[in-house]
Write a protein that holds these residues in place. Structure first.
Motif, short mmCIF file in Angstrom:
data_model
loop_
_atom_site.label_atom_id
_atom_site.label_comp_id
_atom_site.label_asym_id
_atom_site.label_seq_id
_atom_site.Cartn_x
_atom_site.Cartn_y
_atom_site.Cartn_z
N GLU A 1 -1.42 2.93 -2.11
CA GLU A 1 -0.78 2.51 -0.88
C GLU A 1 -0.20 1.10 -1.04
O GLU A 1 -0.76 0.27 -1.76
CB GLU A 1 -1.79 2.51 0.28
CG GLU A 1 -2.45 3.84 0.52
CD GLU A 1 -1.48 4.88 1.06
OE1 GLU A 1 -0.45 4.47 1.63
OE2 GLU A 1 -1.76 6.08 0.91
N ILE A 2 0.89 0.86 -0.34
CA ILE A 2 1.50 -0.48 -0.34
C ILE A 2 0.52 -1.49 0.25
O ILE A 2 0.47 -2.64 -0.17
CB ILE A 2 2.81 -0.49 0.45
CG1 ILE A 2 3.80 0.52 -0.13
CG2 ILE A 2 3.43 -1.88 0.46
CD1 ILE A 2 4.25 0.22 -1.53
N SER A 3 -0.28 -1.06 1.21
CA SER A 3 -1.26 -1.97 1.82
C SER A 3 -2.25 -2.48 0.79
O SER A 3 -2.66 -3.65 0.82
CB SER A 3 -2.00 -1.27 2.97
OG SER A 3 -2.66 -0.11 2.49
N GLY A 4 -2.65 -1.60 -0.15
CA GLY A 4 -3.56 -2.03 -1.21
C GLY A 4 -2.90 -3.02 -2.15
O GLY A 4 -3.51 -3.99 -2.58
N LEU A 5 -1.62 -2.76 -2.47
CA LEU A 5 -0.87 -3.69 -3.31
C LEU A 5 -0.73 -5.03 -2.60
O LEU A 5 -0.85 -6.10 -3.23
CB LEU A 5 0.50 -3.11 -3.63
CG LEU A 5 1.45 -4.00 -4.44
CD1 LEU A 5 0.85 -4.32 -5.80
CD2 LEU A 5 2.81 -3.33 -4.60
N HIS A 6 -0.46 -5.00 -1.31
CA HIS A 6 -0.32 -6.23 -0.53
C HIS A 6 -1.61 -7.04 -0.58
O HIS A 6 -1.59 -8.26 -0.82
CB HIS A 6 0.02 -5.86 0.92
CG HIS A 6 0.24 -7.04 1.81
ND1 HIS A 6 -0.17 -7.07 3.12
CD2 HIS A 6 0.80 -8.24 1.57
CE1 HIS A 6 0.14 -8.23 3.65
NE2 HIS A 6 0.74 -8.96 2.74
N LYS A 7 -2.74 -6.38 -0.40
CA LYS A 7 -4.03 -7.06 -0.42
C LYS A 7 -4.32 -7.65 -1.80
O LYS A 7 -4.75 -8.80 -1.92
CB LYS A 7 -5.12 -6.06 -0.02
CG LYS A 7 -6.53 -6.64 -0.03
CD LYS A 7 -7.53 -5.57 0.37
CE LYS A 7 -8.95 -6.09 0.31
NZ LYS A 7 -9.94 -5.02 0.65
N LEU A 8 -4.05 -6.88 -2.84
CA LEU A 8 -4.29 -7.35 -4.20
C LEU A 8 -3.36 -8.50 -4.54
O LEU A 8 -3.77 -9.47 -5.20
CB LEU A 8 -4.10 -6.19 -5.18
CG LEU A 8 -4.43 -6.47 -6.65
CD1 LEU A 8 -5.87 -6.93 -6.81
CD2 LEU A 8 -4.19 -5.22 -7.50
#
Length: 902
Positions: free
Chosen positions: A468-475
């Motif tokens: 998910e893009i949200s996971g990439l954003h968090k990382l």
């Protein structure tokens, strides 16, 4: 006084004549660089330099393993997690990344201290079982899975470590454990190479095993930077580790430690500087530095216990200090280009067909966006003109400059998965590389970002755990916070700016240490661990006490050989941000050596209690010409009352034509509500102009209120949403306001009153002939409603805000042009004056209907006697003060002076 490095070099010169085979091991690479400089200046023979290693590099060399990147470690840990039998349902990588760092940190500690893994994991699992133990309830599936997970941690550990070892990599603890296990092999291969360990304090079990084994085999020396003053105080925290090694190491059963000194008791000037704010410390440091000579600067170190003060400090350092060596890198997260990509990832993770206007506004107005887009002004203008809370990408592309279309599509077209997101980010950074001006910091920070995204792309191609893009954003946010861009400078010249750990092994004559506060120095408790205090004590892992002892040693060691010391702390006793001075400062105050001169200083900011001079704008010839232009076109009652409120506001709005910043109206603004109500009433009452109002007709009108208000919202609020939230409430309020007025008129009619609409939104104007002004001065306005109430002419002005009857009662005529409180009275009298001048009609009354004060019905202007009847005398008196006000505005000698608000 010789420095610690000089002491070590001198003693080593006495012990060894040939330095080619020597291996120096220090706490940090920075200390190693300074040691190399010291050796170069003091070693007189020609030959090969000794090997100088940081402890990290040395341990990796012994273990023959490379330190793994933290991001790669997270991926490898997740890979190991997926192989577990329990829990059967695995979390996503994004969820795993939330708690895995704490678990890896605990495993790291376990390995660094060489714990028995079987016993340790058994106890950890038992503790987790006790946390969930409840005799009164049956175990749930969740609890069973929870316990099964903790019981499977040994398998996760085995899978992870075996994978890393097969790749010849490891996290720090694993490398340390491996090095301690392989130390015998290393010793056998390096018997002819003396090792010099120096400047250490808190050693983990692995380090102790390695160092003591080398010492026991007569393969070197260890030099401690320890002051006898602290050893004489048996309970002092700064010496707790050293005392432990003296008691426990066999090496010290018949030997004395090397490099013990009494430097701390030498004369020192120590100033304890109390500040009310964090930035107050920075400004005071800048003041001190500005008074130092170049020679003094070279022997000075500014040490930041709180490294977040780095950028404010760099901005505050006097320009005269042209050489600064910053040992700390700046995190990527502080650079504008990083914030731009954070914003892009935030927009993309919304996964919506439309783009939220506030996100777009932040993006299009970002300081770094000019490197990507040529023209964003038109896009901003279109969004605000159409009042779009949510914007379609197709519309943006249609409005954009043709040169920007491809880049906008790259930025805002949906990144459906992480692979396309990473590719898009890399492509955008390539565009920036080609377009950013050379030499700017944006290029340096962009290169750091490019390496970060490239690293993530390689990991994603290998493992594809990020879905998910949200996971990439968090990382991305986590990596940007931890990855740093190093400053380029000469490490051995100029002012030294460093963090506390960078000071190890180094000595300075003058030290300025900032943020000596509890919670910073020492750092306070950390909760990022699954291990309980009892478990740490049982296995002799470092607890909060040991961590505080580490800070104590670094704090006092920094003062050992310094002569001038400035210690800064923030003291705030109230609010959530309350802070107090560090315990180390209190200890220093209570138990100082007699040769120390300790001074307490209060850092204050001088406050000028004199009231500020009001701003003013002098009237120039060009300004007077502009005023003449305005006078010929006309003054409105609202512009005149604006002058009464504050002449500078009048100057900005009317003279300079500065309008309020136009923004997307996501929530209905107050003036929009007023326009909707006014326009609705005009359209509903227009068929009744020149006719007597009738109760039945007004009752029928009530059924048309809602569609009319809806139509007006569509015109005034454009594409704004009135179907939900606050806007729905305001929409209903507008309907209620319109219905209230209609119902009030029905009530008047039912009481036997006659009511006829004469005109609506009547445009009024007149010319004034003022003495000493050779050109005509015009005033104009628009009366909301003129009606005949029981045969009397009445001027009605609608107000959606709250108005009180007292606002319309004037005792002294001068008050009308001196006090803004009477602006409403000024306005309704102006309508009455213009009505008489334009149409020769003398209104009987002129007043206001306030929709927030409908209980007052119609509120007319009243004079000092309480009469609401408008007479020729009243209008004459009003015209006199009106002319007086305009004469003041036009007077060349009366400047625009800011009115002070009390």
């Amino acid at each position: 006084m010789p420095s610690f490095l000089q002491d070590v070099v001198d003693q080593t010169l006495q012990l060894y004549h040939n330095w080619e085979d020597l291996i120096f091991v220090l706490p940090s690479k920075r200390a190693g660089n300074f040691l190399k400089q010291e050796i170069r200046s003091r070693y007189q023979q020609t030959g090969f330099a000794p090997t100088i290693l940081s402890i990290e590099d040395f341990i990796q060399h012994v273990a023959d393993l490379k330190l793994i990147d933290p991001t790669v470690l997270n991926y490898r840990a997740y890979q190991a997690y997926l192989t577990l039998e329990n829990p059967p349902k695995k979390e996503s990588f994004e969820q795993f990344s939330g708690w895995a760092p704490a678990l890896i940190s605990d495993l790291n500690e376990m390995d660094r201290y060489c714990l028995d893994t079987t016993s340790f994991f058994s106890n950890l699992s038992s503790i987790k079982a006790m946390e969930r133990w409840n005799l009164e309830e049956e175990s749930t599936e969740f609890v069973n899975n929870y316990m099964a997970f903790w019981q499977s941690i040994p398998s996760l550990y085995e899978n992870l470590t075996s994978t890393l070892l097969s790749e010849k990599t490891g996290y720090q603890g694993l490398i340390y454990r491996k090095a301690s296990e392989d130390i015998e092999h290393y010793i056998n291969a390096n018997l002819d190479k003396p090792h010099i360990f120096m400047g250490f304090n808190a050693l983990n079990t692995s380090e102790q095993i390695i160092i003591t084994e080398l010492l026991q085999h007569n393969m070197g020396h260890i030099f401690w930077d320890m002051d006898q003053y602290f050893l004489d105080r048996k309970e002092h925290m700064a010496t707790s580790f050293f005392r432990k090694y003296q008691l426990e190491w066999n090496f010290y059963q018949d030997k004395e430690p090397e490099v013990l000194h009494r430097s701390f008791e030498e004369p020192k000037s120590i100033r304890l500087n109390k500040s009310e704010t964090h930035l107050g410390q920075v400004y005071q440091v800048a003041q001190i530095l500005s008074q130092l000579s170049p020679d003094e600067i070279r022997s000075t170190a500014v040490v930041l216990a709180d490294e977040q003060l780095l950028m404010p400090l760099l901005h505050a350092i006097p320009k005269e200090i042209d050489q600064i060596n910053v040992t700390m890198g700046a995190p990527l997260s502080i650079f504008p280009i990083t914030d731009l990509f954070r914003l892009l990832l935030l927009i993309q993770q919304q996964n919506s067909a439309s783009l939220y206007h506030k996100h777009l506004d932040a993006l299009l107005n970002h300081s770094a966006i000019s490197s990507f887009l040529k023209n964003t002004d038109r896009l901003n203008q279109k969004i605000k003109e159409q009042n779009l809370a949510y914007v379609q990408l197709d519309s943006l592309l249609q409005w954009s400059d043709p040169l920007d279309v491809d880049t906008l599509q790259l930025m805002l077209s949906p990144w459906k998965e992480t692979t396309s997101a990473l590719d898009s980010c890399l492509e955008l950074l390539e565009i920036l590389r080609l377009n950013a001006p050379p030499g700017e910091i944006i290029r340096t920070s962009a290169y750091g970002l490019y390496r970060l995204f490239l690293h993530l792309k390689h990991l994603d191609e290998e493992l594809s755990y990020l879905k998910e893009i949200s996971g990439l954003h968090k990382l991305f946010l986590e990596l940007a916070r931890t990855r740093q861009i190093d400053f380029e400078s000469n490490a051995f010249q100029g002012l030294q700016v460093m963090g506390l750990l960078e000071t190890r092994c180094l000595d300075f004559e003058r030290v300025l240490l900032l943020s000596v506060n509890e919670g910073i120095l020492p750092s306070g408790k950390s909760q990022s661990s699954f291990l309980t205090y009892d478990l740490k004590k049982e296995y002799e892992l470092p607890t909060q006490y040991e961590k505080d002892a580490v800070y104590a040693y670094h704090f006092y060691r920094l003062l050992f050989r310094a002569k001038e010391v400035d210690l800064f702390y923030v003291e705030q006793t109230e609010g959530l941000g309350s802070m107090e001075k560090s315990r180390f400062l209190r200890q220093l105050e209570l138990d100082p050596p007699t040769q120390h001169h300790i001074e307490h200083l209060q850092l204050t900011t001088s406050i000028d209690i004199k009231p500020p001079e009001p701003k003013q704008v002098e009237k120039s010839s060009s300004l007077n010409l502009r005023l003449e232009e305005i006078a010929r076109k006309g003054f409105s009652p609202s512009s005149l009352t604006n002058y009464i409120r504050n002449p500078l506001e009048f100057y900005a709005q009317r003279v300079l034509r500065i309008r309020e910043l136009e923004e997307v109206e996501e929530t209905v603004a107050y003036n929009t509500l007023g326009n909707v109500v006014h326009n609705s009433l005009e359209n509903l009452y227009k068929p009744w102009i020149g006719r007597q109002l009738e109760p039945r007709g007004l009752t029928d009108m009530l059924s048309r209120v809602t569609p009319e208000v809806k139509t007006q919202f569509e015109q005034c609020f454009k594409q704004g949403d009135t179907d939900q939230g606050m806007n729905l409430i305001i929409y209903q309020v507008a309907i209620r306001y319109v219905e209230q007025l209609i119902k009030a008129d029905i009530a008047l009619l039912n009481k036997g009153n006659n009511l006829e609409i004469v005109s609506l939104e009547e445009e009024l104007e007149m010319e004034l002939n003022l003495p000493h002004i050779t050109y005509p001065v015009r005033i104009y306005g628009k009366a909301d409603r003129i009606d005949l109430f029981n045969g009397d002419i009445r001027i009605v002005d609608y107000k959606t805000g709250a108005v009180e009857p007292a606002d319309l009662k004037v005792k002294e005529w001068a008050e009308l042009i001196e006090d803004y409180k009477y602006a409403k009275a000024f306005q309704v009298l102006c309508y009455a004056l213009m009505l008489k001048e334009k149409k020769g009609i003398l209104a009987n009354t002129s007043g206001i209907i306030s929709f927030k004060r409908m209980s007052y019905d119609f509120m007319p202007f009243k004079d000092s006697t309480g009469s609401s009847t408008i007479t020729d005398q009243i209008l004459t008196q009003y015209e006199e003060v009106l002319q007086q006000l305009i004469a003041e505005i036009m007077d060349k000698d009366i400047h625009f002076v800011e009115k002070q608000v009390h």
